[in-house]
Design a protein around this motif. Structure first.
Motif, PDB file in Angstrom:
ATOM      1  N   GLU A 172       0.841  -1.217   0.000  1.00 39.26           N
ATOM      2  CA  GLU A 172       0.000   0.000   0.000  1.00 39.26           C
ATOM      3  C   GLU A 172       0.868   1.255   0.000  1.00 39.26           C
ATOM      4  O   GLU A 172       0.598   2.235  -0.696  1.00 39.26           O
ATOM      5  CB  GLU A 172      -0.920  -0.016   1.219  1.00 39.26           C
TER       6      GLU A 172
ATOM      7  N   ASP B 152       2.323   1.800  -3.371  1.00 41.33           N
ATOM      8  CA  ASP B 152       1.326   2.380  -4.283  1.00 41.33           C
ATOM      9  C   ASP B 152       1.148   3.883  -4.040  1.00 41.33           C
ATOM     10  O   ASP B 152       1.057   4.675  -4.978  1.00 41.33           O
ATOM     11  CB  ASP B 152      -0.008   1.652  -4.100  1.00 41.33           C
ATOM     12  N   LYS B 153       1.111   4.257  -2.753  1.00 37.69           N
ATOM     13  CA  LYS B 153       0.973   5.690  -2.430  1.00 37.69           C
ATOM     14  C   LYS B 153       2.173   6.477  -2.938  1.00 37.69           C
ATOM     15  O   LYS B 153       2.043   7.598  -3.460  1.00 37.69           O
ATOM     16  CB  LYS B 153       0.828   5.873  -0.924  1.00 37.69           C
TER      17      LYS B 153
ATOM     18  N   LEU C 153       1.863   6.932  -6.601  1.00 44.05           N
ATOM     19  CA  LEU C 153       0.834   7.929  -6.915  1.00 44.05           C
ATOM     20  C   LEU C 153       1.361   9.344  -6.708  1.00 44.05           C
ATOM     21  O   LEU C 153       1.123  10.248  -7.517  1.00 44.05           O
ATOM     22  CB  LEU C 153      -0.401   7.675  -6.047  1.00 44.05           C
TER      23      LEU C 153
END
Length: 729
Positions: A546, A549-550, A553
């Protein structure tokens, strides 16, 4: 009488009435027009019904008529003063009407007007007013004394000049017989003149009157009879004060006796020849010039005394003036006295008069000046010669070619007054005027304008020409075109400014690369090293994915931000320049935000006139307005509904855009240096990236504009954008 007969009765009266009767709805649209409109104005009723009544009102009277339509909404009836109404043939007729509010009558539901064509009355009144104005101007404003006497000679009316000339007030003169103001020595002459006028003939004569102080005034009097029917009922008296004229005549007589003394003292040599060519008069300057006593040459024949003059042009011109009686001015080099002499030869009853001056030195100076003028006329630089007041006396052809003006347009003008323009530095003009007063040579560089409006930089070298007494007689100005150098300097300054801006942007990009890019990349690198070591089914592995992914982004967001910035900053930006309708694009932005504005109960005040156009990148304009209005929505106050004001105006200076809100506001002392920088946020409790205002400023500057902001914490924020006219016109 039945209802139908009653209706037919009233309809017949209205349709055949000489007055024009109409019914207007609340917006001023004709609902009904009586037949008499065709009689007075040439229109058929059908041509008016359904059209606005304001279309037929003269433009100068339209504001008044609009006021009447506004007022009748709150009144029952108004009598309207005459105004101009269009005739079918294109002329204007004067219309007087009474308008009655019958909106509350369901059978009418409108404004009833009862109108009459009063053109003849209005024009007659104007003619009477004009005639009265002419009479008042002639009588009351006449600079001379004007009186009206009855047939017995009693003063009935007087103008203001009576007091100015005689000292008597009008009320002191009115009601008295004119003979009370005539001295005994002139009384009989005045009475005879009055009797002659009463008998039917005008008369002009000179006489005297007694002023209020008891003094005597000389006046020239014109008496004119005033006929009413077949009899004279009054006499107009116009008296001109000629006291000073009489005094002048007396002085002229006294001065005539002093003429010989005056002629004897003039600086030019002067002598007179009678028709026998004998010298009848010579002044002292003449005697001194030839070193002869005046008495030795009086009554001597000039050609016998100076036979060598017979071979000169002077001799031939004297013969010509004596024969024709026409004055002549000439100059000639006389060999016997080795001097260039200027002659003025005038005829008079008994012969001719000759005034002459030795101009040998002046001639030499003039020849020298002509040579200098030849040089000045051939030089490629502009040359101006002015008088001591700075008014142009002469310019060379190079100056005319340089500026595009003609010699006639420049003569007697101040150069700076003609050549300066909107961008001419007034401090430079004032400095030039100060230096001119010092009467010392100086140089000045100045932005001027050609006749066609083209800018031209000039270097002016100004040199004063002084007299023997040290006083300025003229100024010589050398104009040199230095436009190429000055424009190159301006371009260099602009390039330097662009480099500074690019350096500033480079620092911003360095910050992004060093901070915003490195942070997510470092996180991603660390996580990718940890992931192989973790159990794929563990919670830590899931959390690491996670976070990875952040970080990815965040990295993508930073790259998107860089793309937006580079799209504005890139010199290869292909966004087209087009003619943008600001009213249309403003409406489009508001519509895109209408749902949000409605949901937060916001009010918006748009002040953009239709047809406000300028050349710009439409996408940039949309982005600028959208960003500023979105910011206002995002940073609104929770204590009050958002009120947003957007105004766009155009003047000679350019386009002005203002976006004002009543939101949270900012402390400008703290935020001013950072407000348009990247990733700067001033309300941390609201979500945002700090990119919007940076893009707004970049897009404004990309279109040659400037942006400024004012804000008060707790009260609201105002953004002002200005685009200069020259770039877009």
């Amino acid at each position: 009488m039945t209802d139908s007969l009653t209706q037919e009765f009233y309809s017949s009266i209205i349709q055949n009435s000489h007055d024009m009767i109409t019914i207007l709805d609340s917006a001023g649209i004709y609902k009904y027009v009586s037949n008499s409109v065709e009689l007075h104005f040439g229109f058929k009723p059908s041509e008016l019904v359904g059209n606005t009544s304001l279309h037929f009102v003269h433009a100068d009277d339209l504001p008044y008529v609009l006021q009447v339509l506004e007022a009748i909404q709150h009144q029952k009836q108004i009598k309207v003063k005459p105004f101009r109404y269009l005739h079918q043939n294109g002329s204007w007729r004067w219309l007087s009407l009474i308008i009655t509010n019958m909106l509350d009558n369901p059978a009418v539901n409108g404004y009833v007007t009862n109108a009459r064509d009063v053109t003849d009355e209005v024009e007659s009144a104007a003619l009477r007013e004009k005639s009265q104005a002419y009479y008042k101007a002639l009588f009351f404003n006449h600079p001379d004394l004007v009186l009206t006497l009855n047939e017995k000679g009693v003063i009935e009316e007087s103008n203001a000049s009576v007091s100015r000339i005689s000292g008597y007030l009008s009320e002191e003169a009115i009601g008295k017989h004119f003979t009370q103001f005539i001295p005994p020595s002139n009384l009989e002459e005045a009475l005879q003149a009055f009797r002659k006028v009463i008998a039917g003939g005008a008369h002009t004569f000179d006489t005297r009157i007694i002023d209020k102080d008891g003094g005597l005034l000389d006046i020239n009097v014109t008496l004119v009879p005033v006929w009413l029917g077949n009899r004279i009922t009054a006499v107009h008296c116009i008296a001109k004060d000629i006291t000073q004229v009489k005094l002048s005549e007396k002085l002229l007589q006294e001065q005539a006796t002093q003429l010989n003394n005056i002629l004897g003292s003039i600086t030019e040599a002067f002598f007179a020849l009678n028709r026998q060519w004998c010298i009848s008069y010579a002044n002292n300057t003449f005697a001194t010039y030839f070193n002869l006593p005046v008495q030795a040459i009086l009554n001597r024949n000039i050609w016998m005394e100076c036979p060598e003059l017979v071979r000169t042009m002077f001799y031939r011109k004297c013969m010509e003036v004596m024969a024709t009686g026409v004055a002549i001015e000439m100059e000639e080099y006389i060999e016997t006295i080795q001097a260039t002499t200027q002659y003025k030869i005038y005829p008079f009853e008994d012969g001719i008069a000759v005034c002459f001056t030795d101009i040998t030195a002046k001639k030499a100076a003039q020849d020298e000046l002509n040579k200098l003028s030849l040089v000045a006329s051939k030089t490629t630089n502009g040359v101006i010669i002015t008088d001591n007041k700075g008014r142009i006396e002469w310019v060379n052809n190079s100056f005319l070619q340089l500026t595009g003006y003609t010699l006639g347009e420049m003569l007697h003008q101040e150069p700076t007054a003609i050549l300066q323009g909107p961008e001419t530095d007034q401090d430079d003009i004032l400095n030039m005027k100060r230096m001119l007063c010092l009467a010392i040579p100086f140089s000045e560089e100045l932005l001027t304008y050609k006749k066609n409006g083209e800018k031209i930089w000039i270097a002016a070298d100004i040199t004063p020409i002084l007299s023997e007494n040290g006083e300025v007689e003229k100024f010589v100005v050398i104009y040199t075109d230095i436009s190429e150098r000055k424009f190159a300097e301006a371009k260099l300054l602009q390039m330097n400014e662009n480099l500074v801006m690019q350096n500033r942007d480079l620092q911003q990009f360095t910050y992004i690369v060093s901070h915003n890019l490195r942070a997510p990349v470092a996180n991603m690198m660390g996580l990718t090293r940890i992931l192989p070591k973790l159990d794929i089914s563990s919670q830590n592995y899931t959390m690491a994915l996670e976070n990875l992914d952040k970080s990815a982004l965040r990295l993508d967001n930073v790259i998107c931000d860089l793309s937006k910035i580079l799209a504005v900053k890139s010199p290869d930006n292909t966004e087209a320049i087009e003619l943008v309708d600001l009213h249309s694009i403003t409406t489009e932005v508001v519509h895109s935000l209408q749902e949000t504005l409605t949901s937060i109960n916001a009010s918006i005040d748009l002040q953009t006139a239709e047809g406000t156009l300028f050349h710009a990148k439409r996408a940039y304009v949309y982005s600028i307005l959208h960003n500023l209005m979105t910011n206002a929505i995002k940073y609104r106050s929770e204590d009050r509904p958002l009120h947003l004001q957007l105004s766009i105006s155009k003047n000679t200076e350019g386009i002005n855009v203002q976006v004002q809100d009543n939101g949270l506001g900012m402390d400008m002392e703290l935020v001013r240096p950072h407000i348009f920088k990247l990733y700067k946020r001033f309300h941390v409790h609201k979500e945002g990236k700090g990119l919007g205002l940076y893009l707004v400023k970049s897009q404004v500057e990309a279109m040659g504009g400037s942006i400024d902001v004012e804000s008060i914490k707790g009260h609201g924020t105002t953004f002002r954008i200005h685009f200069k006219t020259p770039r877009y016109d």
